[in-house]
Design a protein around this motif. Structure first.
Motif, PDB file in Angstrom:
ATOM      1  N   ALA A  93      24.676  63.197  89.079  1.00 37.84           N
ATOM      2  CA  ALA A  93      25.975  62.272  88.956  1.00 37.84           C
ATOM      3  C   ALA A  93      26.535  62.801  87.473  1.00 37.84           C
ATOM      4  N   LYS A  94      27.801  63.132  87.633  1.00 37.67           N
ATOM      5  CA  LYS A  94      28.512  63.502  86.501  1.00 37.67           C
ATOM      6  C   LYS A  94      27.928  64.910  85.769  1.00 37.67           C
ATOM      7  N   GLY A  95      27.571  65.667  86.699  1.00 38.50           N
ATOM      8  CA  GLY A  95      27.106  67.059  86.154  1.00 38.50           C
ATOM      9  C   GLY A  95      25.780  66.988  85.795  1.00 38.50           C
ATOM     10  N   TYR A 118      19.486  62.927  87.191  1.00 39.49           N
ATOM     11  CA  TYR A 118      18.908  61.751  86.761  1.00 39.49           C
ATOM     12  C   TYR A 118      17.573  61.449  87.578  1.00 39.49           C
ATOM     13  N   ARG A 119      16.507  61.046  87.110  1.00 40.95           N
ATOM     14  CA  ARG A 119      15.279  60.558  87.609  1.00 40.95           C
ATOM     15  C   ARG A 119      15.797  58.968  88.161  1.00 40.95           C
ATOM     16  N   VAL A 120      15.645  58.422  89.325  1.00 40.12           N
ATOM     17  CA  VAL A 120      15.815  57.244  89.611  1.00 40.12           C
ATOM     18  C   VAL A 120      14.479  56.615  90.380  1.00 40.12           C
ATOM     19  N   VAL A 121      14.136  55.549  89.538  1.00 38.89           N
ATOM     20  CA  VAL A 121      12.997  54.904  90.268  1.00 38.89           C
ATOM     21  C   VAL A 121      13.123  53.452  90.380  1.00 38.89           C
ATOM     22  N   VAL A 122      12.700  52.833  91.690  1.00 38.35           N
ATOM     23  CA  VAL A 122      13.065  51.629  92.186  1.00 38.35           C
ATOM     24  C   VAL A 122      11.761  51.002  92.480  1.00 38.35           C
ATOM     25  N   SER A 123      11.421  49.861  91.944  1.00 43.01           N
ATOM     26  CA  SER A 123      10.446  49.226  92.422  1.00 43.01           C
ATOM     27  C   SER A 123      10.645  47.540  92.689  1.00 43.01           C
ATOM     28  N   LEU A 124      10.135  47.175  93.829  1.00 40.48           N
ATOM     29  CA  LEU A 124      10.385  45.818  94.019  1.00 40.48           C
ATOM     30  C   LEU A 124       9.279  44.894  93.712  1.00 40.48           C
ATOM     31  N   ASP A 125       9.751  43.823  93.110  1.00 36.74           N
ATOM     32  CA  ASP A 125       8.761  42.687  92.682  1.00 36.74           C
ATOM     33  C   ASP A 125       9.406  41.573  93.233  1.00 36.74           C
ATOM     34  N   SER A 126       8.533  40.952  94.113  1.00 38.71           N
ATOM     35  CA  SER A 126       8.900  39.434  94.731  1.00 38.71           C
ATOM     36  C   SER A 126       8.830  38.503  93.527  1.00 38.71           C
ATOM     37  N   VAL A 127       9.872  37.532  93.660  1.00 33.15           N
ATOM     38  CA  VAL A 127      10.145  36.576  92.764  1.00 33.15           C
ATOM     39  C   VAL A 127       9.227  35.150  93.350  1.00 33.15           C
ATOM     40  N   PRO A 128       8.457  34.810  92.512  1.00 37.58           N
ATOM     41  CA  PRO A 128       7.454  33.812  92.861  1.00 37.58           C
ATOM     42  C   PRO A 128       8.560  32.439  93.189  1.00 37.58           C
TER      43      PRO A 128
END
Length: 61
Positions: free
Chosen positions: A34-36, A39-49
């Motif tokens: 992006a924009k030359g 980038y490293r992209v990390v996504v993690s899902l944490d459920s909301v209690p």
């Protein structure tokens, strides 16, 4: 305070979340250009209690 994301960005994140959950995954990582710059992209899902849902809802009101 966190910046507000556009509807389009929230929708894209929702689609990504669905794909991850359907694949039985709770996290992923990749690289994007992006924009030359790479980038490293990390996504993690944490459920909301359940007892924290009201706080989440209030955050968006």
């Amino acid at each position: 305070m966190q910046p507000t994301l556009s509807f389009e960005t929230c929708h894209a994140l929702t689609l990504l979340t669905r794909q991850l959950l359907e694949a039985g995954e709770a996290q992923t990582h990749t690289h994007v250009l992006a924009k030359g710059q790479v980038y490293r992209v990390v996504v993690s899902l944490d459920s909301v209690p359940a007892d924290q849902l009201q706080d989440v809802i209030r955050h968006y009101l």
